[in-house]
Motif scaffolding. Structure first.
Motif, PDB file in Angstrom:
ATOM      1  N   ARG A 293       0.829  -1.215   0.000  1.00 28.59           N
ATOM      2  CA  ARG A 293       0.000   0.000   0.000  1.00 28.59           C
ATOM      3  C   ARG A 293       0.861   1.262   0.000  1.00 28.59           C
ATOM      4  O   ARG A 293       0.592   2.214  -0.729  1.00 28.59           O
ATOM      5  N   LYS A 296       2.739   3.120  -3.118  1.00 34.85           N
ATOM      6  CA  LYS A 296       2.094   4.101  -3.979  1.00 34.85           C
ATOM      7  C   LYS A 296       2.479   5.534  -3.600  1.00 34.85           C
ATOM      8  O   LYS A 296       2.215   6.466  -4.362  1.00 34.85           O
ATOM      9  N   PHE A 340      -1.030   1.286 -10.536  1.00 34.86           N
ATOM     10  CA  PHE A 340      -1.529   0.263 -11.435  1.00 34.86           C
ATOM     11  C   PHE A 340      -0.789  -1.074 -11.229  1.00 34.86           C
ATOM     12  O   PHE A 340      -1.396  -2.138 -11.242  1.00 34.86           O
ATOM     13  N   ASN A 342       0.742  -2.242  -8.560  1.00 30.20           N
ATOM     14  CA  ASN A 342       0.627  -2.877  -7.248  1.00 30.20           C
ATOM     15  C   ASN A 342      -0.737  -3.500  -7.007  1.00 30.20           C
ATOM     16  O   ASN A 342      -0.971  -4.094  -5.943  1.00 30.20           O
ATOM     17  N   LYS A 343      -1.639  -3.354  -7.951  1.00 33.78           N
ATOM     18  CA  LYS A 343      -2.982  -3.883  -7.754  1.00 33.78           C
ATOM     19  C   LYS A 343      -2.959  -5.398  -7.573  1.00 33.78           C
ATOM     20  O   LYS A 343      -3.559  -5.948  -6.647  1.00 33.78           O
ATOM     21  N   ASN A 344      -2.229  -6.092  -8.451  1.00 37.59           N
ATOM     22  CA  ASN A 344      -2.153  -7.552  -8.369  1.00 37.59           C
ATOM     23  C   ASN A 344      -1.335  -8.002  -7.160  1.00 37.59           C
ATOM     24  O   ASN A 344      -1.607  -9.062  -6.569  1.00 37.59           O
ATOM     25  N   THR A 347      -3.628  -7.928  -4.236  1.00 31.87           N
ATOM     26  CA  THR A 347      -4.539  -9.083  -4.269  1.00 31.87           C
ATOM     27  C   THR A 347      -3.839 -10.338  -3.760  1.00 31.87           C
ATOM     28  O   THR A 347      -4.403 -11.116  -2.979  1.00 31.87           O
TER      29      THR A 347
END
Length: 453
Positions: A293, A296, A340, A342-344, A347
């Motif tokens: 987190r 970013k 963009f 770090n989204k995966n 998850t």
């Protein structure tokens, strides 16, 4: 001739002395290699000499080293660089065009040119997305996890030592019972031979007892070979010299149960170290989520650099022929693509945390089954001991009655041997059951996370 006889006698006497000394050395050596060890001492030796625990200690030291490295990362970076350049001007003149279109201005350069350069820079991150804090937290958790793994390995080592010790004791008790049975058979064999001489027994009766004695001798040889194997394994497990002859002390049997299964169940769910390992994994998952987190966010730092520029040939120039500017600044950077990319990652980190929760549920069920199984087995061995105590009393009385009938020619030799064999077997089964109950007790302790005796 007399001298030859004297020399021969002297040589024989010398050989006898040497043989006697060798025998004494052998006896002393054998005594030096025999060691009586209690269960508590065996556990202490096994833990002290465990190669696995030494390996675990190395892992703990590595984790401590990683923590110190994480602390070092928070220190400001200081860099020093120096350079020396030497240039030869093959074209020594250079013309610079004038602004008004007039004649160019000519410049002359020396053929030989020297340049000294030096830089001293200091940089300190002010905000680095929590990278250093997360690194220290992860290193601290790794240290605690490594210590917990070492404790789990220690419990496993202690459990294996207790099992090997009890197994050794079982074989040793078997040998004692076999020796007792052999003594009884020898006495009866002596009696039956007397009866044969008096015409009260047949040759076949004598042969039956001799066969029984041979069977016991075979069993004795098998147990002695088993004892050697178990002894060797115990030497390795305790870190003793491989030729050490171990003598174990009598095991204090654990033949009572004072708590219900729910007490052991509660203790296991609280104290099993596997739950502690999962807690550390859960904390690491939380740190990983926070780290992803914060990636970013921008980074911010402050730094300063001191430059030394000397175009003269002298390393330490005279006068104002060098430059030494000192630059101070603040630097900031922001990887916008982190929103963009770090989204995966986020998850995956969430899935890892969910996996820890699911693993805890699976472990809880497994621990419950382990405790229930070990408690049931321990309770079963205690019930078996009660029945075998009654069986020994019954077999003893049966053997007494059968022997009395045999002396009065009311039963056969086969009946008498069977009665004696039955008594021997029930005694043996009782001793084995007591040892098995003690082993089951320690297994129950292990399932609760408290194996230490």
């Amino acid at each position: 001739m007399k001298n030859n006889i004297y020399n021969i006698e002297r040589m024989n006497f010398t050989k006898k002395i040497v043989s006697g000394l060798a025998l004494l050395l052998t006896i002393f050596s054998a005594q030096a290699q025999t060691r009586t060890i209690s269960l508590e001492e065996a556990i202490s030796l096994g833990v002290q000499n465990s190669k696995q625990l030494k390996l675990d200690q190395n892992k703990i030291e590595q984790a401590n080293s990683q923590l110190e490295q994480a602390k070092d990362e928070t220190m400001p970076t200081v860099k020093v660089s120096a350079a020396y350049n030497h240039a030869l001007m093959l074209q020594r003149s250079f013309a610079i065009p004038s602004d008004g279109g007039g004649d160019p201005k000519a410049m002359k350069f020396p053929f030989d040119n020297t340049l000294y350069q030096g830089t001293l820079s200091i940089n300190e991150p002010i905000f680095a997305q929590g990278r250093f804090r997360y690194a220290k937290e992860s290193a601290n958790i790794l240290i605690q996890s490594s210590k917990l793994d070492s404790e789990k390995d220690k419990d496993e080592i202690v459990y294996n030592i207790i099992g090997a010790y009890i197994n050794f004791y079982k074989v040793q008790q078997n040998l004692k019972i076999v020796a007792q049975n052999m003594e009884d058979v020898d006495q009866k064999l002596t009696e039956i031979k007397k009866f044969e001489n008096q015409g009260l027994a047949t040759k076949n009766d004598v042969l039956r007892f001799q066969l029984e004695k041979s069977n016991i001798q075979i069993q004795q040889v098998e147990l002695e070979h088993t004892l050697k194997v178990v002894n060797y394994n115990l030497d390795i497990l305790l870190g003793l010299p491989e030729n050490t002859m171990v003598q174990v002390q009598d095991v204090v049997y654990k033949l009572d149960i004072t708590e219900g299964a729910d007490v052991y169940m509660k203790q296991a769910l609280q104290d099993r170290k596997e739950f502690g390992s999962l807690s550390y994994q859960d904390k690491l998952a939380d740190i990983n989520i926070k780290k992803i987190r914060d990636e970013k966010l921008p980074t911010l730092g402050v730094g300063g650099s001191l430059y030394y520029i000397n175009p003269t040939k002298a390393l330490i120039p005279k006068g104002a022929t060098y430059l030494a500017p000192f630059v101070v600044g603040i630097n900031a950077s922001w990887d916008i693509t982190g929103f963009f990319k770090n989204k995966n990652k986020a998850t995956e980190a969430s899935i890892q945390k969910q996996e820890v929760t699911a693993t805890r549920d699976v472990l809880t069920d497994q621990v419950k089954m382990d405790v229930n199984k070990s408690y049931t087995q321990y309770h079963q061995t205690l019930e078996k001991i009660k029945l075998l105590n009654d069986a020994v009393v019954q077999a003893t009385e049966n053997e007494r009655i059968t022997e009395s009938k045999f002396k009065n020619n009311l039963v056969t030799t086969t009946d008498r041997i069977e009665a004696q064999t039955l008594l021997y077997q029930t005694r043996l089964n009782l001793e084995l059951a007591k040892a098995d109950a003690t082993a089951a007790y320690y297994t129950l302790l292990k399932t609760t996370g408290h194996i230490q005796p």
